[in-house]
Design a protein around this motif. Structure first.
Motif, short mmCIF file in Angstrom:
data_model
loop_
_atom_site.label_atom_id
_atom_site.label_comp_id
_atom_site.label_asym_id
_atom_site.label_seq_id
_atom_site.Cartn_x
_atom_site.Cartn_y
_atom_site.Cartn_z
N GLU A 145 0.82 -1.23 0.00
CA GLU A 145 0.00 0.00 0.00
C GLU A 145 0.85 1.27 0.00
O GLU A 145 0.38 2.34 -0.37
CB GLU A 145 -0.85 0.07 1.28
CG GLU A 145 -1.85 -1.02 1.45
CD GLU A 145 -2.40 -1.02 2.89
OE1 GLU A 145 -2.19 -0.04 3.64
OE2 GLU A 145 -3.04 -2.02 3.26
N LEU A 146 2.08 1.14 0.47
CA LEU A 146 2.92 2.34 0.67
C LEU A 146 3.60 2.72 -0.65
O LEU A 146 4.22 1.89 -1.30
CB LEU A 146 3.97 2.04 1.75
CG LEU A 146 4.85 3.19 2.23
CD1 LEU A 146 4.03 4.24 2.97
CD2 LEU A 146 5.93 2.64 3.16
N ASN A 147 3.46 3.97 -1.01
CA ASN A 147 4.10 4.45 -2.23
C ASN A 147 5.58 4.73 -1.96
O ASN A 147 5.92 5.60 -1.17
CB ASN A 147 3.39 5.71 -2.72
CG ASN A 147 3.97 6.24 -4.02
OD1 ASN A 147 4.97 5.68 -4.54
ND2 ASN A 147 3.38 7.27 -4.56
N THR A 148 6.46 3.98 -2.63
CA THR A 148 7.90 4.19 -2.43
C THR A 148 8.58 4.56 -3.75
O THR A 148 9.79 4.38 -3.91
CB THR A 148 8.57 2.93 -1.84
OG1 THR A 148 8.22 1.80 -2.65
CG2 THR A 148 8.14 2.66 -0.42
N ASP A 149 7.79 5.09 -4.70
CA ASP A 149 8.37 5.51 -5.98
C ASP A 149 9.45 6.55 -5.72
O ASP A 149 9.27 7.47 -4.93
CB ASP A 149 7.29 6.14 -6.88
CG ASP A 149 6.27 5.10 -7.32
OD1 ASP A 149 6.52 3.90 -7.09
OD2 ASP A 149 5.21 5.50 -7.85
N PHE B 291 12.20 -7.27 0.52
CA PHE B 291 13.36 -6.67 1.20
C PHE B 291 13.64 -5.26 0.71
O PHE B 291 13.79 -4.32 1.51
CB PHE B 291 14.60 -7.56 1.06
CG PHE B 291 15.73 -7.09 1.95
CD1 PHE B 291 15.69 -7.30 3.32
CD2 PHE B 291 16.80 -6.38 1.42
CE1 PHE B 291 16.70 -6.84 4.15
CE2 PHE B 291 17.82 -5.92 2.25
CZ PHE B 291 17.76 -6.16 3.62
N LEU B 292 13.69 -5.09 -0.60
CA LEU B 292 13.98 -3.77 -1.14
C LEU B 292 12.87 -2.77 -0.79
O LEU B 292 13.13 -1.62 -0.42
CB LEU B 292 14.16 -3.85 -2.66
CG LEU B 292 14.59 -2.56 -3.35
CD1 LEU B 292 15.94 -2.09 -2.85
CD2 LEU B 292 14.64 -2.76 -4.88
N LYS B 293 11.64 -3.24 -0.87
CA LYS B 293 10.48 -2.39 -0.53
C LYS B 293 10.58 -1.93 0.94
O LYS B 293 10.34 -0.77 1.27
CB LYS B 293 9.20 -3.20 -0.75
CG LYS B 293 7.92 -2.45 -0.46
CD LYS B 293 7.46 -1.64 -1.64
CE LYS B 293 6.16 -0.91 -1.31
NZ LYS B 293 5.74 -0.03 -2.39
N ALA B 294 10.94 -2.87 1.82
CA ALA B 294 11.06 -2.53 3.24
C ALA B 294 12.19 -1.54 3.48
O ALA B 294 12.08 -0.63 4.31
CB ALA B 294 11.30 -3.80 4.06
N ALA B 295 13.29 -1.71 2.74
CA ALA B 295 14.43 -0.78 2.89
C ALA B 295 14.02 0.63 2.44
O ALA B 295 14.48 1.63 3.00
CB ALA B 295 15.62 -1.28 2.10
N LYS B 296 13.14 0.70 1.44
CA LYS B 296 12.64 2.03 1.01
C LYS B 296 11.68 2.60 2.05
O LYS B 296 11.71 3.81 2.33
CB LYS B 296 11.95 1.90 -0.35
CG LYS B 296 12.93 1.64 -1.48
CD LYS B 296 12.21 1.49 -2.81
CE LYS B 296 13.23 1.32 -3.94
NZ LYS B 296 12.57 1.07 -5.24
N ALA B 297 10.84 1.73 2.60
CA ALA B 297 9.92 2.18 3.67
C ALA B 297 10.75 2.73 4.84
O ALA B 297 10.38 3.73 5.47
CB ALA B 297 9.04 1.03 4.14
#
Lengths: 95, 456
Positions: free
Chosen positions: A43-47, B357-363
């Motif tokens: 759900e979180l936008n990380t673009d 993993f990459l998504k979490a690192a960006k979060a």
């Protein structure tokens, strides 16, 4: 995503576990629940966000290229293993 | 805290602590009681005092050590079967520093195996009981350390905090618990869990004791290249005038009495002239999901070293080396260790790395940035530590996700590397301790400790 029995076996293999049937079943359910929970990150936008892998404020901490005296010597380290012979750690046969 | 001198001997302080440890044995606080070693050290300190020699700032002070700190006194097991029989030839830097000032370790404390858990129920040695209600959990993972201080067995205890493992048990038992800024205290000689969030910290009965321990234990260590250059002793406590509260944490899923305790503290602070600032931190909602991706990934890596070959437990009767590894790991790890290792390998495996993993690192970047922005608007943040006071033994142990939700308000700090201090904030109507946490920007540890005195 759905976690199937073969996924659990694959992850057990990557993790170096040999699991009982009961564990495969229990872990399958648990891992499914956990993956469902962590998948909410979708759900979180990380673009265009750069990843963060560490929160230490420094990078590349250098030290002199010298051999440091270790706190434990060879005898002390070998004493920690179950079986030792001729200054070597003994394990079951490899082949 | 009581320091040994000519009238109060170290031997007496240590004897008292050992007696109390015996008295409370059924709380299952200690995995090892260091009776002989502690009394010997106490006698040495008393002899020094008698001769008029200088003794350290913690002379004769008995303390409890979480079982994931390495030292030659007793087996270091991290309350895990797979480390059974491991007596370390080396001593953790943090312990060395405390002992150099005369502190005396009287026992190793129970914990969730490898610090995986929020209740100390994942220990190979069984759970530690809550100091205020024996039917409830002590919190975790540093449950034994929190209870040892809460029951006044010792003056202080060491802990580690990867996602709340000091702050939550401190709050469940009504004591102070500090997770310092990432990198403040050396982790050399501490069993690794997740290297990008692991922190060494303490449980104490007063803010002044916490300050003294930080003065002693903090600082750069050539044996741990992720320690920050010394800052604690040079830093000055800043005056805290603006307190942030996080709007999203004030919701129905948080216990009403805890929310009330927070409101009461805010009223007190306003009366003292502080300003309360409401903060919007929308990414924090995702911190727990990011944490349970990043941390298991690091656990899978750190715990791959346990193979039964060099130290600790080894499975018997393996036909060959290839069987020895999985047999040892399957018999030696607790179910929660296995879950985390497998989740870690899942989020790192090909096909899922980018999505997890990459998504979490960006979060994590967004979370770090939200804290930076928050601290441009306030000097410190005050929040609950956990959504509820100590829960019943067995209540969450079969539901991993509900156990993980315990950490929802404690893990964001670890992802950002900022310090957090649990302060006692009264009790529920049924007599369970309530704790709140003070959060500050990096390197504000001393400010938080000093400010906590105004919240007593």
């Amino acid at each position: 995503m759905e976690i199937k029995r073969e996924d659990i076996l694959h992850l057990a293999n990557l993790s170096n576990f040999s699991l009982s049937e009961a564990e495969i079943e229990k872990l399958g359910g648990d891992l499914q629940d956990i993956i469902k929970y962590i998948s909410q990150l979708d759900e979180l936008n990380t673009d265009s966000v750069e990843p963060t892998y560490q929160v230490f404020e420094m990078e590349n901490v250098w030290r002199d290229d010298e051999i440091l005296v270790q706190d434990a010597n060879r005898e002390e380290l070998l004493a920690l293993t179950k079986e030792e012979k001729d200054n070597q750690i003994k394990v079951p046969k490899v082949l | 805290m009581k320091i040994a001198n000519k009238t109060v001997t170290a031997t007496q302080l240590v004897k008292d602590a050992l007696d109390k440890a015996k008295h409370f044995a059924d709380y299952n606080i200690f995995t090892y009681v260091n009776e002989e070693g502690a009394l010997k050290k106490a006698a040495e300190i008393d002899a020094k005092i008698a001769r008029g020699e200088e003794v350290g700032r913690l002379a004769g002070v008995p303390f409890a050590m979480k079982d994931n700190f390495l030292s030659p006194e007793g087996e270091t097991t991290a309350s895990a079967h797979i480390l059974e029989g491991f007596t370390s030839p080396i001593t953790a830097t943090a312990i060395e520093k405390l002992e150099k000032e005369g502190a005396i370790m009287i026992g190793r404390t129970n914990m969730d195996a490898f610090a995986h858990g929020s209740s100390t129920e994942n220990s190979y040695f069984g759970p530690t009981l809550n100091s205020h209600d024996r039917e409830r959990v002590s919190g975790g993972s540093s449950g034994g350390s929190a209870v040892a201080v809460a029951l006044d067995i010792v003056e202080f205890a060491t802990g580690t905090d990867t996602g709340g493992s000091i702050r939550q048990p401190a709050s469940f038992n009504g004591v102070y618990g500090l997770k310092p800024t990432y990198g403040t205290i050396s982790r050399y000689g501490v069993v690794a869990m997740a290297s990008s969030t692991d922190c060494v910290g303490f449980f104490t009965k007063t803010p002044d004791d916490m300050n003294l321990l930080m003065e002693v234990a903090s600082g750069q260590d050539p044996k741990d290249l992720t320690t920050l250059p010394d800052y604690y002793n040079e830093s000055e406590a800043k005056k805290v005038k603006k307190i942030g509260i996080i709007k999203d944490f004030d919701n129905e899923s948080v216990d009403a009495e805890i929310r009330q305790a927070l409101k009461t503290k805010c009223e007190d602070l306003k009366a003292k002239g502080c300003e309360i600032v409401e903060l919007e931190m929308p990414a924090l909602k995702y911190a727990l999901a990011a944490y349970y991706i990043i941390v298991p990934a690091e656990i899978a890596s750190n715990l791959s070293r346990y193979d039964g070959v060099r130290y600790g437990f080894r499975s018997e009767d393996s036909a060959n080396l290839e069987d020895l590894y999985p047999n040892t790991r399957s018999e030696g790890f607790m179910p929660e260790n296995k879950r985390r290792i497998m989740i870690g390998n899942f989020v790192l495996s090909s096909g899922f790395y980018d999505a997890y993993f990459l998504k979490a690192a960006k979060a994590r970047t967004l979370i770090v940035n939200e804290y930076l922005e928050a601290f441009s608007k306030c000097d410190a943040i005050l929040t609950p530590v956990a959504p509820n006071p100590a829960f019943k033994l067995g209540e969450k142990v079969n539901d991993p996700v509900s156990m993980y939700l315990e950490d929802v308000m404690s893990v964001p700090l670890n992802l950002a590397g900022v310090p957090g201090l649990t302060i006692p904030a009264g009790e529920t109507a049924s007599g369970l301790p309530i704790g709140l946490q003070l959060v500050g920007p990096r390197r504000s540890d001393k400010t938080l400790i000093e400010f906590s005195k105004e919240l007593m």
